[in-house]
Scaffold this active site. Structure first.
Site, PDB file in Angstrom:
ATOM      1  N   ARG A  15       0.929  -1.092   0.019  1.00  0.00           N
ATOM      2  CA  ARG A  15       0.157   0.012  -0.004  1.00  0.00           C
ATOM      3  C   ARG A  15       0.869   1.291  -0.103  1.00  0.00           C
ATOM      4  O   ARG A  15       0.539   2.288  -0.510  1.00  0.00           O
ATOM      5  CB  ARG A  15      -1.000  -0.114   1.076  1.00  0.00           C
ATOM      6  N   ASN A  72      -5.887  -2.762   2.480  1.00  0.00           N
ATOM      7  CA  ASN A  72      -5.853  -4.090   2.536  1.00  0.00           C
ATOM      8  C   ASN A  72      -7.453  -4.758   2.795  1.00  0.00           C
ATOM      9  O   ASN A  72      -8.235  -4.097   3.239  1.00  0.00           O
ATOM     10  CB  ASN A  72      -5.244  -4.636   4.170  1.00  0.00           C
TER      11      ASN A  72
END
EC number: 3.6.1.7
Length: 120
Positions: free
Chosen positions: A23, A41
């Site tokens: 990320r 996530n």
């Protein structure tokens, strides 16, 4: 400022993409390209997100999601959905949404030396 030629899509990246700073690297890449949206996530072990921007930069980001990711990630596949052209941007920037199955804050800043423990 009039906005035109903005494209958007949702994505989901499968493989070893959690716990490998995926990320954070996606955030950096999106910001470098001037894209807006988010990533997070998922509870399924994937990284999901939404990107919007000019078509050329969107193509670069899609290729990055398919083939590059973070240095420790292992991408099996990426699914893109809800691809469309928009009249205007829906987001002011690109950000990381909080992890739905963790109870700690996500540090969104670039270059923050105090957040190396983030499990992206």
């Amino acid at each position: 400022m009039a906005t035109h030629n903005v494209h958007s899509c949702e994505f989901e990246v499968f493989g070893r993409v959690q716990g490998v700073n995926f990320r954070r690297h996606a955030l950096r890449k999106a910001k470098t390209l001037g894209l807006r949206g988010w990533c997070m996530n998922s509870s399924r072990g994937t990284v999901k997100g939404y990107i919007e921007g000019r078509p050329a930069e969107m193509d670069v980001m899609k290729e990055w999601l398919r083939t590059t990711g973070s240095p420790l990630s292992s991408i099996e596949k990426v699914e893109f959905s809800s691809q469309r052209e928009r009249d205007r941007y829906g987001y002011a920037n690109f950000h990381i949404k909080p992890d739905p199955h963790e109870n700690r804050p996500v540090h969104e800043g670039l270059g923050s030396s105090s957040s190396h423990h983030d499990s992206n």
